[in-house]
Scaffold this motif. Sequence first.
Motif, PDB file in Angstrom:
ATOM      1  N   ALA A   9       7.387  -6.279   1.767  1.00 53.01           N
ATOM      2  CA  ALA A   9       6.033  -5.865   2.155  1.00 53.01           C
ATOM      3  C   ALA A   9       6.080  -4.936   3.355  1.00 53.01           C
ATOM      4  O   ALA A   9       5.149  -4.910   4.159  1.00 53.01           O
ATOM      5  CB  ALA A   9       5.189  -7.094   2.465  1.00 53.01           C
ATOM      6  N   VAL A  20      -4.217   1.041   5.924  1.00 51.38           N
ATOM      7  CA  VAL A  20      -3.394  -0.131   6.202  1.00 51.38           C
ATOM      8  C   VAL A  20      -2.291  -0.206   5.157  1.00 51.38           C
ATOM      9  O   VAL A  20      -2.311   0.501   4.147  1.00 51.38           O
ATOM     10  CB  VAL A  20      -4.225  -1.428   6.177  1.00 51.38           C
ATOM     11  CG1 VAL A  20      -5.302  -1.392   7.241  1.00 51.38           C
ATOM     12  CG2 VAL A  20      -4.838  -1.653   4.792  1.00 51.38           C
ATOM     13  N   ASN A  21      -1.337  -1.075   5.398  1.00 55.59           N
ATOM     14  CA  ASN A  21      -0.286  -1.328   4.419  1.00 55.59           C
ATOM     15  C   ASN A  21      -0.934  -1.700   3.087  1.00 55.59           C
ATOM     16  O   ASN A  21      -1.789  -2.582   3.020  1.00 55.59           O
ATOM     17  CB  ASN A  21       0.597  -2.481   4.926  1.00 55.59           C
ATOM     18  CG  ASN A  21       1.842  -2.670   4.084  1.00 55.59           C
ATOM     19  OD1 ASN A  21       1.858  -2.397   2.892  1.00 55.59           O
ATOM     20  ND2 ASN A  21       2.894  -3.161   4.717  1.00 55.59           N
ATOM     21  N   LEU A  24      -1.781  -5.187   1.762  1.00 56.05           N
ATOM     22  CA  LEU A  24      -2.881  -5.946   2.357  1.00 56.05           C
ATOM     23  C   LEU A  24      -4.225  -5.599   1.729  1.00 56.05           C
ATOM     24  O   LEU A  24      -5.240  -6.219   2.057  1.00 56.05           O
ATOM     25  CB  LEU A  24      -2.933  -5.698   3.869  1.00 56.05           C
ATOM     26  CG  LEU A  24      -1.683  -6.111   4.650  1.00 56.05           C
ATOM     27  CD1 LEU A  24      -1.842  -5.773   6.120  1.00 56.05           C
ATOM     28  CD2 LEU A  24      -1.394  -7.600   4.476  1.00 56.05           C
ATOM     29  N   PRO A  31      -5.482 -10.402  -1.136  1.00 55.79           N
ATOM     30  CA  PRO A  31      -4.534  -9.312  -0.861  1.00 55.79           C
ATOM     31  C   PRO A  31      -3.426  -9.227  -1.912  1.00 55.79           C
ATOM     32  O   PRO A  31      -2.964 -10.256  -2.422  1.00 55.79           O
ATOM     33  CB  PRO A  31      -3.970  -9.683   0.510  1.00 55.79           C
ATOM     34  CG  PRO A  31      -5.033 -10.515   1.148  1.00 55.79           C
ATOM     35  CD  PRO A  31      -5.644 -11.298   0.023  1.00 55.79           C
ATOM     36  N   LEU A  33      -0.309  -8.661  -1.625  1.00 56.71           N
ATOM     37  CA  LEU A  33       0.863  -9.416  -1.209  1.00 56.71           C
ATOM     38  C   LEU A  33       0.678 -10.904  -1.472  1.00 56.71           C
ATOM     39  O   LEU A  33       1.599 -11.583  -1.939  1.00 56.71           O
ATOM     40  CB  LEU A  33       1.139  -9.188   0.277  1.00 56.71           C
ATOM     41  CG  LEU A  33       2.217 -10.053   0.914  1.00 56.71           C
ATOM     42  CD1 LEU A  33       3.564  -9.777   0.262  1.00 56.71           C
ATOM     43  CD2 LEU A  33       2.278  -9.812   2.410  1.00 56.71           C
ATOM     44  N   THR A  34      -0.489 -11.417  -1.177  1.00 57.84           N
ATOM     45  CA  THR A  34      -0.749 -12.837  -1.360  1.00 57.84           C
ATOM     46  C   THR A  34      -0.586 -13.247  -2.814  1.00 57.84           C
ATOM     47  O   THR A  34      -0.060 -14.317  -3.118  1.00 57.84           O
ATOM     48  CB  THR A  34      -2.163 -13.185  -0.860  1.00 57.84           C
ATOM     49  OG1 THR A  34      -2.262 -12.831   0.519  1.00 57.84           O
ATOM     50  CG2 THR A  34      -2.454 -14.670  -1.010  1.00 57.84           C
ATOM     51  N   VAL A  53       8.346  -7.801   6.457  1.00 58.54           N
ATOM     52  CA  VAL A  53       7.208  -7.037   6.957  1.00 58.54           C
ATOM     53  C   VAL A  53       7.665  -5.917   7.881  1.00 58.54           C
ATOM     54  O   VAL A  53       8.789  -5.924   8.382  1.00 58.54           O
ATOM     55  CB  VAL A  53       6.218  -7.952   7.716  1.00 58.54           C
ATOM     56  CG1 VAL A  53       5.737  -9.072   6.818  1.00 58.54           C
ATOM     57  CG2 VAL A  53       6.853  -8.520   8.984  1.00 58.54           C
ATOM     58  N   GLU A  57       3.349  -5.696  12.138  1.00 57.21           N
ATOM     59  CA  GLU A  57       2.390  -6.200  11.146  1.00 57.21           C
ATOM     60  C   GLU A  57       2.521  -7.696  10.891  1.00 57.21           C
ATOM     61  O   GLU A  57       1.908  -8.230   9.970  1.00 57.21           O
ATOM     62  CB  GLU A  57       2.549  -5.439   9.830  1.00 57.21           C
ATOM     63  CG  GLU A  57       2.129  -3.979   9.926  1.00 57.21           C
ATOM     64  CD  GLU A  57       2.072  -3.288   8.570  1.00 57.21           C
ATOM     65  OE1 GLU A  57       1.447  -2.225   8.486  1.00 57.21           O
ATOM     66  OE2 GLU A  57       2.660  -3.827   7.604  1.00 57.21           O
ATOM     67  N   ALA A  60      -0.912  -9.398  11.056  1.00 58.70           N
ATOM     68  CA  ALA A  60      -1.789  -9.022   9.949  1.00 58.70           C
ATOM     69  C   ALA A  60      -1.346  -9.677   8.644  1.00 58.70           C
ATOM     70  O   ALA A  60      -2.178 -10.171   7.864  1.00 58.70           O
ATOM     71  CB  ALA A  60      -1.824  -7.504   9.794  1.00 58.70           C
ATOM     72  N   VAL A  61      -0.043  -9.700   8.400  1.00 65.45           N
ATOM     73  CA  VAL A  61       0.472 -10.320   7.183  1.00 65.45           C
ATOM     74  C   VAL A  61       0.251 -11.830   7.227  1.00 65.45           C
ATOM     75  O   VAL A  61      -0.166 -12.448   6.238  1.00 65.45           O
ATOM     76  CB  VAL A  61       1.963  -9.992   6.991  1.00 65.45           C
ATOM     77  CG1 VAL A  61       2.570 -10.835   5.872  1.00 65.45           C
ATOM     78  CG2 VAL A  61       2.130  -8.507   6.682  1.00 65.45           C
ATOM     79  N   ALA A  64      -3.270 -12.567   6.423  1.00 64.72           N
ATOM     80  CA  ALA A  64      -3.585 -12.358   5.008  1.00 64.72           C
ATOM     81  C   ALA A  64      -3.105 -13.523   4.147  1.00 64.72           C
ATOM     82  O   ALA A  64      -3.747 -13.882   3.150  1.00 64.72           O
ATOM     83  CB  ALA A  64      -2.953 -11.053   4.521  1.00 64.72           C
TER      84      ALA A  64
END
Length: 229
Positions: A9, A20-21, A24, A31, A33-34, A53, A57, A60-61, A64
């Motif tokens: 990620a 943003v990435n 996300l 998200p 990634l989730t 990551v 981040e 933020a990760v 999320a």
Amino acid sequence: MPAAVVVLAAGSGTRVGAEVNKVLLPLGGVPLLTRSVLTALAVADVVRVVVVVRDGEQEAVGAALAPHLGQAQVALVVGGETRHDSEWAALRLLRGDVASGAVDVVAIHDGARPLASRALFDAVIAAARAHGGAIPVAPAPTLLSPDGAERGLGAVQTPQAFAAVELLAAYTAADAEGFSGTDTASCLERFAPGVRIAAVPSSALNLKVTWPQDLALAEALQHADVVAP
């Protein structure tokens, strides 16, 4: 035997047009990634999930992932400038589990492929145990060659899975030599040529979100209740 999953990620949102990435970005309110992490956690053999990551981040990760994990635990590790560096960072974190035999297979997945199914994870992990390595391959459009013959192509996807001991040894050797592979399989091909990498059937439904239209397509597939094999 237990397996570990590494979810990459550490990319960006430049091509998808996001500030943003991209992992996300929301897909059906969750998200990207989730979705990948939850699928990995749902695989029966998986005992560890590591998310790689970008530096800066982590918060933020974590934010999320946290609302969706329940009691599950996920490790975060800072990646590097290249995919190879990020994979090496994750493998260093898993080194103790691999050395002790607590993990026999490591699967590596791109967090921007949110529609990969648990069945696909199961298939590549099983194939890696049987052969040493496994990659999902989806049929690509048939091309007409200069001699008039049709050539079928395959598109390589993730998750890719490999025998943990051989994978760690290959990346350790690559680090000593200063080698950086374009993908996981290329590192194994160079430093563990005896490992057979099997192809596992997949499909274009296991799409990678790269461009804005990819996110829209993933949304449409979600609403249609369609997921990759």
